[in-house]
Design a protein around this motif. Structure first.
Motif, PDB file in Angstrom:
ATOM      1  N   VAL A  90       0.760  -1.336  -0.138  1.00  8.38           N
ATOM      2  CA  VAL A  90       0.035   0.075  -0.046  1.00  8.38           C
ATOM      3  C   VAL A  90       0.733   1.376   0.002  1.00  8.38           C
ATOM      4  N   GLY A  91       2.119   1.116   0.346  1.00  5.81           N
ATOM      5  CA  GLY A  91       3.004   2.555   0.601  1.00  5.81           C
ATOM      6  C   GLY A  91       2.871   3.219  -0.613  1.00  5.81           C
ATOM      7  N   HIS A  92       3.259   2.495  -1.565  1.00  5.54           N
ATOM      8  CA  HIS A  92       3.605   3.119  -3.092  1.00  5.54           C
ATOM      9  C   HIS A  92       2.284   3.741  -3.699  1.00  5.54           C
ATOM     10  N   ARG A  93       1.216   3.483  -3.232  1.00  2.00           N
ATOM     11  CA  ARG A  93      -0.065   3.948  -3.534  1.00  2.00           C
ATOM     12  C   ARG A  93      -0.066   5.456  -2.808  1.00  2.00           C
ATOM     13  N   ILE A  94       0.290   5.400  -1.507  1.00  2.00           N
ATOM     14  CA  ILE A  94       0.202   6.443  -0.601  1.00  2.00           C
ATOM     15  C   ILE A  94       1.015   7.551  -1.306  1.00  2.00           C
ATOM     16  N   ALA A  95       2.480   7.117  -1.679  1.00  2.00           N
ATOM     17  CA  ALA A  95       3.556   7.838  -1.712  1.00  2.00           C
ATOM     18  C   ALA A  95       2.920   8.637  -3.312  1.00  2.00           C
ATOM     19  N   ASP A  96       2.365   7.771  -4.281  1.00  2.00           N
ATOM     20  CA  ASP A  96       1.896   8.381  -5.452  1.00  2.00           C
ATOM     21  C   ASP A  96       0.822   9.180  -5.376  1.00  2.00           C
ATOM     22  N   ALA A  97      -0.093   9.088  -4.590  1.00  2.00           N
ATOM     23  CA  ALA A  97      -1.303   9.946  -4.283  1.00  2.00           C
ATOM     24  C   ALA A  97      -0.674  11.299  -3.585  1.00  2.00           C
TER      25      ALA A  97
END
Length: 155
Positions: A137-144
């Motif tokens: 999930v972390g990469h999605r948080i970073a992208d957003a």
């Protein structure tokens, strides 16, 4: 230490390049702080807040933004281009949040349209555990978070 992860996003601004360039050259740090702070009273602080919603949960971290360099260059086609090298990390509990380095490029698309493009790298925190969380999930948080940051700069 985990390997850096790449981020890339962009946003268009219906404003001529010179106006965008001059605003960022004059007060990039202020613009970046306001882009990440919802309350105007916090715009004067050195810490800014990046926030992103994940379902009904909001995850956020106060971050310190540093401008490492601001350069004017010519693009590969000879057009004007400004690059701002930035870095940010959590203001507190830095070991629990990713640290990031990025280049924000600003260049004209037409006489009245400018593109803001961010190329960045971040390191997930917490070693192998952080890398596993990032994969889920972390990469999605970073992208957003980064996309919202660029969109708010454009606004």
């Amino acid at each position: 230490m985990s390997e850096p992860r790449k981020l890339h996003c962009y946003e268009y601004v219906n404003v001529e390049y010179d106006t965008v360039k001059e605003a960022l050259a004059r007060d990039a740090l202020g613009i970046f702080q306001r882009a990440t702070v919802s309350a105007s009273s916090r715009a004067r602080e050195l810490a800014s807040t990046l926030r992103v919603g994940v379902g009904a949960l909001e995850i956020g971290a106060d971050v310190r933004i540093a401008i490492r360099a601001l350069n004017e260059r010519a693009s590969a086609l000879g057009d004007a281009k400004m690059e701002i090298e930035i870095a940010w990390s959590a203001a507190t509990a830095a070991a629990l949040f990713p640290s990031m380095e990025a280049t924000l490029s600003i260049y004209p698309l037409s006489a009245h349209e400018t593109q803001l493009e961010l190329d960045g790298r971040y390191r997930p925190p917490l070693g192998l555990v952080g890398s596993a969380i990032d994969a889920v999930v972390g990469h999605r948080i970073a992208d957003a978070s980064v996309l919202r940051f660029v969109q708010e700069i454009a606004a």
